[in-house]
Scaffold this active site. Structure first.
Site, PDB file in Angstrom:
ATOM      1  N   GLU A   1       0.926  -1.197  -0.059  1.00 39.42           N
ATOM      2  CA  GLU A   1       0.111   0.137  -0.015  1.00 39.42           C
ATOM      3  C   GLU A   1       0.846   1.314  -0.114  1.00 39.42           C
ATOM      4  OE1 GLU A   1      -3.344  -0.044  -0.216  1.00 39.42           O
ATOM      5  OE2 GLU A   1      -3.739  -2.017  -0.112  1.00 39.42           O
TER       6      GLU A   1
ATOM      7  N   CYS B   1      -2.100   9.589   2.343  1.00 43.76           N
ATOM      8  CA  CYS B   1      -1.733   8.960   1.185  1.00 43.76           C
ATOM      9  C   CYS B   1      -2.609   9.193   0.179  1.00 43.76           C
ATOM     10  CB  CYS B   1      -1.415   7.577   1.384  1.00 43.76           C
ATOM     11  SG  CYS B   1      -2.995   6.670   1.784  1.00 43.76           S
TER      12      CYS B   1
END
Ligand code: NAD
Length: 466
Positions: free
Chosen positions: A212, A246
């Protein structure tokens, strides 16, 4: 703990896994409930750690970290029985008489490495998935968010038998030691640079890996939308956690004809959210450390500051800042910003916007603001990206029903809800035949005619009418 201890923790977890203790429905359910109880019992300490590490308000800390975890746990508990159930399939004609079964099989012992920006949630959401899937886990939280690391270590130590879940604290040297161990699953959240290191380690062991990662996630805005509404959603996604998210919109690409009023709308929204003096707002965060403060500060000169730009190194404060920018090669447009700095650039046609974005590394998220169906479809379908939103930013992350993950440089694999269960599961496919109903059509010398094989395996259907 040193590397010998890490190895013995992993060996104890492997023994525990082999005993089958993690695999039953009740064991998985108990583990998820224990985590849920632990979160409730430690709520105040967790919120305080997030305030100390990142100046998160109680609302932001709870909604972005604990609420997401609670809803992930609740979703997993609600669906666990059905996720664990083997599925039956009817095999093709030439394999009959038989039946097929797909049985979810837990991958085994997992390593979870987490970053500092949502230090609780990003360490524990993969754990929810690992426990639901019947895996054991060693968690390595980020050493940078020190207060969160400390409370996580205490909490996990209290809740779990270390043969099921253990936590190891420390920096890259500790990660490096852990990456050398024979885990069955590597689950990493962090930067693309370290993601590469993790993938190499997983490759050495031919182990399963989920990455991720981050990158630059654009928001595309055309002239058909309510500019103030779009500005609100984009500013909220960007300035939450001082831009250290993010999936935050990294930059905005706006139709040139409305760039000036859009910048004006963004400026008004910043005042609406954080007041004239955002430094005094309880709802605006701080930069995690001096290294990142200096890195983000260096971008301030790479465009015309339209709003914000104030800084206080002592307080690690950088104001929510708008940058009118047109240099795609400046570091602010090539690096992931990961701070409260929003460059706004212009485009002339929807196709040009596609070209500008699709030519760069594949974004983790893409946010589309357009009331024109054709433009929405063009942007949605011709740009590869991990996930995203239409008239929305960041919120796709909050749904357990939407698999979350990147593509190419922004990640590999996905999780949340069923996708998380799948990330820690191997689907074992089994074909079951009855020894009593064995026509023996494959065995020499009496094999079935080749023409029949061709027909029933679809070879006959390949011929098309002229
Ligand atoms: P990072 O890659 O520097 O660190 C992440 C973890 O890796 C930490 O636990 C750290 O101790 C460890 N680590 C650091 N260097 C290492 C090395 N050389 N070898 C092995 N392990 C090492 O990332 P960060 O600064 O903590 O987080 C920011 C990055 O994470 C950004 O790129 C952001 O976009 C990304 N991110 C992605 C997601 C997502 O869900 N896709 C979520 C949050 C953050």
């Amino acid at each position: 703990m040193d590397s010998k201890d890490f190895r013995s923790v992993l060996e104890a977890q492997r023994e525990y896994f082999r005993s089958g203790a993690t695999l039953g429905y009740e064991a998985r359910r108990r583990a998820l409930l224990a985590l849920s109880d632990g979160l409730r019992a430690n709520e105040e300490a967790l919120l305080e750690a997030l305030r100390l590490d990142l100046h998160k308000s109680r609302f932001e800390a709870y909604s972005n970290e604990l609420a997401t975890l609670n809803s992930e746990i609740a979703h997993s508990l609600a669906h666990l029985r059905s996720w664990m159930r083997p599925r039956r399939v009817l095999p093709e004609l030439h394999l009959l008489p038989s039946r097929g079964e797909i049985r979810p099989q837990s991958l085994g012992c997992a390593l979870i490495i987490a970053p500092w920006n949502y230090p609780i949630q990003l360490a524990l959401a993969p754990l929810v998935a690992a426990l639901a899937a019947g895996c054991t886990a060693i968690i390595k939280p980020s050493e940078i968010s020190l207060n969160s690391e400390k409370i996580l270590a205490t909490m996990i130590g209290k809740i779990f038998d270390p043969r099921l879940v253990a936590i190891v604290t420390g920096g890259p040297e500790v990660s490096t030691e852990l990456l050398g161990l024979p885990f069955d699953k590597f689950f990493f959240t962090g930067s693309p640079a370290v993601g590469t290191i993790v993938m190499k380690a997983a490759a050495e062991r031919l182990a399963s890996v989920t990455l991720e990662l981050g990158g630059k996630s654009p928001a595309l805005v055309d002239s058909t939308v309510d500019l103030l509404a779009a500005a609100r959603m984009i500013a909220w996604g960007k300035f939450n956690n001082a831009g250290q998210t993010c999936v935050a919109p990294d930059y905005v690409l706006v139709e040139k004809s409305v760039k000036a009023p859009f910048l004006e709308a963004l400026r008004a929204v910043i005042v609406e959210f954080f007041g004239e003096e955002p430094k005094l707002s309880p709802n605006f965060g701080r930069i995690i450390n001096r290294r990142h403060f200096d890195r983000i500060s260096s971008y301030l000169s790479q465009g015309r500051i339209v709003a914000g730009g104030e800084r206080d190194p002592e307080a690690l404060y950088i104001a929510p800042t708008l940058l009118d920018c047109d240099d795609w090669d400046a570091p602010v447009m090539t690096d992931e910003i990961f701070g409260p700095l929003l460059p706004v650039l212009g485009y002339s046609s929807p196709e040009e916007a596609v070209d500008l974005v699709a030519r760069r590394p594949r974004p983790l998220a893409l946010y589309i603001f357009s009331n024109d169906r054709r433009t929405r479809a063009l942007w949605r379908d011709s740009i590869p990206f991990g996930g995203g939103g239409i008239h929305s930013t960041v919120l796709q992350f909050a749904s357990s029903r939407l698999p979350f993950g990147g593509i190419g440089g922004s990640g590999l694999g996905s999780y949340h809800g069923k996708a998380g269960f799948d990330a820690f599961t191997q689907y074992k496919s089994i074909l079951i035949r009855s020894p009593r109903l064995e026509p023996g059509l494959f065995y020499p010398p009496k094999t079935m005619p080749l023409a029949l094989v061709r027909f029933i395996t679809g070879g006959g259907h390949m011929r098309r009418k002229p």
